[in-house]
Motif scaffolding. Sequence first.
Motif, PDB file in Angstrom:
ATOM      1  N   TYR A 154       0.834  -1.206   0.000  1.00 44.04           N
ATOM      2  CA  TYR A 154       0.000   0.000   0.000  1.00 44.04           C
ATOM      3  C   TYR A 154       0.869   1.257   0.000  1.00 44.04           C
ATOM      4  O   TYR A 154       0.657   2.184  -0.791  1.00 44.04           O
TER       5      TYR A 154
ATOM      6  N   TYR B 138       2.370   1.852  -3.282  1.00 39.29           N
ATOM      7  CA  TYR B 138       1.324   2.269  -4.215  1.00 39.29           C
ATOM      8  C   TYR B 138       1.015   3.763  -4.080  1.00 39.29           C
ATOM      9  O   TYR B 138       0.785   4.444  -5.071  1.00 39.29           O
TER      10      TYR B 138
ATOM     11  N   ALA C 276      -3.766   4.777   5.916  1.00 38.22           N
ATOM     12  CA  ALA C 276      -3.826   3.319   5.766  1.00 38.22           C
ATOM     13  C   ALA C 276      -5.001   2.742   6.558  1.00 38.22           C
ATOM     14  O   ALA C 276      -5.682   1.827   6.098  1.00 38.22           O
TER      15      ALA C 276
ATOM     16  N   GLU D 135      -8.102   3.240   4.666  1.00 40.37           N
ATOM     17  CA  GLU D 135      -8.147   2.360   3.492  1.00 40.37           C
ATOM     18  C   GLU D 135      -8.237   0.878   3.886  1.00 40.37           C
ATOM     19  O   GLU D 135      -8.259   0.000   3.018  1.00 40.37           O
TER      20      GLU D 135
ATOM     21  N   CYS E 191      -5.930  -1.006   5.620  1.00 40.58           N
ATOM     22  CA  CYS E 191      -4.696  -1.806   5.580  1.00 40.58           C
ATOM     23  C   CYS E 191      -3.637  -1.289   6.553  1.00 40.58           C
ATOM     24  O   CYS E 191      -2.442  -1.410   6.288  1.00 40.58           O
TER      25      CYS E 191
END
Length: 122
Positions: free
Chosen positions: A54, A57, A90, A93, A95
């Motif tokens: 993540y 990304y 995170a 999202e 994660c």
Amino acid sequence: MEMDEKYNVLGKALEPCSTDPLTGFFRDGHCNTCAEDAGSHTVCAVMTAEFLAYSKYVGNDLSSPRPEFGFAGLKPGDSWCLCAGRFLQAHDEGCAPRVHLAATHRRALEIVPLEVLEAHSA
């Protein structure tokens, strides 16, 4: 640069996060911070493959070695002083990595609610 007082989110003395790999804004193994730490590297997080993917990304590749900075790259299981904003992102999202509360600086609470940190406690 004057370091902030060394207290964790539990109101106790800040515990070490990691010396291998050596982490922290001051590279002292603790998630210490100061006014110059714009990213607030205050959350002691345990890396997961999902979070590392993540982070890469969204533009912060923590897993690739950067020898020019003396950085070997992080792998799942490593502890690292993460930017509080990135941790919250995170979390939003789905994660977010696990967190060592005793090694997370209390300044993280300016960005991340304690309940969120506790929900991810290692």
